[in-house]
Design a protein around this motif. Structure first.
Motif, short mmCIF file in Angstrom:
data_model
loop_
_atom_site.label_atom_id
_atom_site.label_comp_id
_atom_site.label_asym_id
_atom_site.label_seq_id
_atom_site.Cartn_x
_atom_site.Cartn_y
_atom_site.Cartn_z
N MET A 1 1.62 -15.14 22.05
CA MET A 1 1.21 -16.53 22.01
C MET A 1 0.10 -16.80 23.01
SD MET A 1 2.02 -18.99 20.17
CE MET A 1 2.10 -20.71 20.00
N ASP A 2 0.00 -16.00 24.05
CA ASP A 2 -1.08 -16.18 25.02
C ASP A 2 -2.43 -15.93 24.39
OD1 ASP A 2 0.74 -16.77 27.01
OD2 ASP A 2 0.95 -14.67 27.62
N PHE A 3 -2.48 -15.01 23.43
CA PHE A 3 -3.73 -14.73 22.75
C PHE A 3 -4.21 -15.95 21.97
CE2 PHE A 3 -5.76 -13.34 18.74
CZ PHE A 3 -6.91 -12.82 19.27
N VAL A 4 -3.29 -16.66 21.33
CA VAL A 4 -3.65 -17.83 20.54
C VAL A 4 -4.12 -18.97 21.44
CG1 VAL A 4 -2.75 -19.56 18.92
CG2 VAL A 4 -2.09 -17.18 18.67
N GLN A 5 -3.52 -19.10 22.63
CA GLN A 5 -3.91 -20.18 23.53
C GLN A 5 -5.34 -19.99 24.06
OE1 GLN A 5 -0.86 -20.31 26.50
NE2 GLN A 5 0.56 -21.41 25.17
N GLY A 6 -5.82 -18.77 24.06
CA GLY A 6 -7.18 -18.51 24.52
C GLY A 6 -8.23 -18.72 23.45
N LEU A 7 -7.82 -18.98 22.22
CA LEU A 7 -8.77 -19.14 21.13
C LEU A 7 -9.30 -20.56 21.08
CD1 LEU A 7 -6.93 -17.23 18.28
CD2 LEU A 7 -8.84 -16.42 19.64
N ASP A 8 -10.56 -20.69 20.70
CA ASP A 8 -11.17 -22.00 20.52
C ASP A 8 -11.19 -22.30 19.03
OD1 ASP A 8 -12.53 -24.35 20.78
OD2 ASP A 8 -14.45 -23.44 21.30
N SER A 9 -10.41 -23.28 18.61
CA SER A 9 -10.28 -23.57 17.18
C SER A 9 -11.59 -24.06 16.57
CB SER A 9 -9.16 -24.59 16.94
OG SER A 9 -9.44 -25.79 17.62
N SER A 10 -12.40 -24.76 17.34
CA SER A 10 -13.67 -25.26 16.76
C SER A 10 -14.63 -24.10 16.49
CB SER A 10 -14.31 -26.28 17.69
OG SER A 10 -14.65 -25.69 18.92
N LYS A 11 -14.68 -23.10 17.37
CA LYS A 11 -15.55 -21.94 17.12
C LYS A 11 -15.04 -21.10 15.96
CE LYS A 11 -17.45 -21.71 21.71
NZ LYS A 11 -17.61 -20.95 22.94
N LEU A 12 -13.72 -21.00 15.82
CA LEU A 12 -13.17 -20.26 14.69
C LEU A 12 -13.52 -20.93 13.36
CD1 LEU A 12 -9.65 -19.33 16.07
CD2 LEU A 12 -11.47 -17.74 15.49
N VAL A 13 -13.43 -22.25 13.34
CA VAL A 13 -13.76 -22.98 12.11
C VAL A 13 -15.25 -22.87 11.80
CG1 VAL A 13 -13.88 -25.28 11.09
CG2 VAL A 13 -11.83 -24.56 12.22
N LEU A 14 -16.09 -22.99 12.81
CA LEU A 14 -17.53 -22.85 12.58
C LEU A 14 -17.89 -21.44 12.12
CD1 LEU A 14 -19.09 -24.96 15.46
CD2 LEU A 14 -18.99 -25.49 13.03
N GLY A 15 -17.21 -20.44 12.66
CA GLY A 15 -17.41 -19.07 12.18
C GLY A 15 -16.97 -18.92 10.74
N GLY A 16 -15.87 -19.56 10.38
CA GLY A 16 -15.40 -19.54 8.99
C GLY A 16 -16.36 -20.25 8.06
N VAL A 17 -16.94 -21.36 8.51
CA VAL A 17 -17.92 -22.07 7.68
C VAL A 17 -19.14 -21.19 7.45
CG1 VAL A 17 -19.56 -23.99 7.68
CG2 VAL A 17 -17.19 -24.40 8.29
N ALA A 18 -19.64 -20.57 8.51
CA ALA A 18 -20.84 -19.73 8.39
C ALA A 18 -20.59 -18.54 7.46
CB ALA A 18 -21.28 -19.26 9.76
N LEU A 19 -19.44 -17.88 7.65
CA LEU A 19 -19.15 -16.71 6.83
C LEU A 19 -18.88 -17.09 5.38
CD1 LEU A 19 -18.92 -13.68 7.07
CD2 LEU A 19 -16.51 -13.97 7.66
#
Length: 170
Positions: A1-19
């Motif tokens: 769960m510590d790995f998930v807390q370090g993630l930035d959800s906005s960057k993940l979504v923007l990466g998903g939009v771009a891809l």
């Protein structure tokens, strides 16, 4: 769960939009770009808890649909690789949005809006908060004394009584 807390959800979504925008030019699942665009909108809204739940659900289900879509359709090697990367990107994005929902005070099930607030209440005024027209059992004005039973007089002539189970005419 510590790995998930370090993630930035906005960057993940923007990466998903771009891809998903990149692979939308080729043979790819058509629902990925709209789902990720919806995710960018939901990420910016602070009060949209139901939209957050909807996005997380769509993201989880679309990952399963991606696997089914890749088994049924042919893609070139590089585009198939990018589709697999996009599908794998959905997993940490899903967990990051679950964490965002928890931070904003909601859960994925949606039965609780916060601490102690439920979506439904017991009908008939049986809750501790009470409702109009009903009296709570734990109310101070509730009379705890049983009502006295009215005294009836027995008939003088036992022969006029009907046998048990017999019909009487009025």
């Amino acid at each position: 769960m510590d790995f998930v807390q370090g993630l930035d959800s906005s960057k993940l979504v923007l990466g998903g939009v771009a891809l998903s925008f990149l692979i939308s030019l080729f043979s790819s699942p058509p629902y990925n770009l709209p789902i990720f665009l919806f995710g960018t909108y939901v990420q910016e809204q602070s009060e949209a808890t139901q939209s957050l739940q909807t996005f997380a659900g769509l993201l989880g289900i679309s990952a399963i649909f991606d696997v089914i879509w890749m088994m049924r359709n042919d893609q070139s090697g590089f585009i198939k690789f990018l589709t697999v990367i996009l599908t794998l990107l959905k997993i940490p994005t899903f967990f990051a949005f679950l964490l965002v929902m928890r931070q904003r005070g909601t859960q994925f099930g949606g039965l609780r809006a916060g601490e102690g607030a439920t979506v439904w209440s017991m009908p008939g005024g049986f809750t501790s908060s009470g409702r109009e027209g009903y009296q709570n059992v734990d109310d101070e004005s509730f009379n705890h004394q049983p009502r006295p039973t009215p005294k009836t007089t027995a008939p003088n002539n036992p022969s006029t009584l009907s046998p048990p189970g017999a019909y009487e005419t009025v």
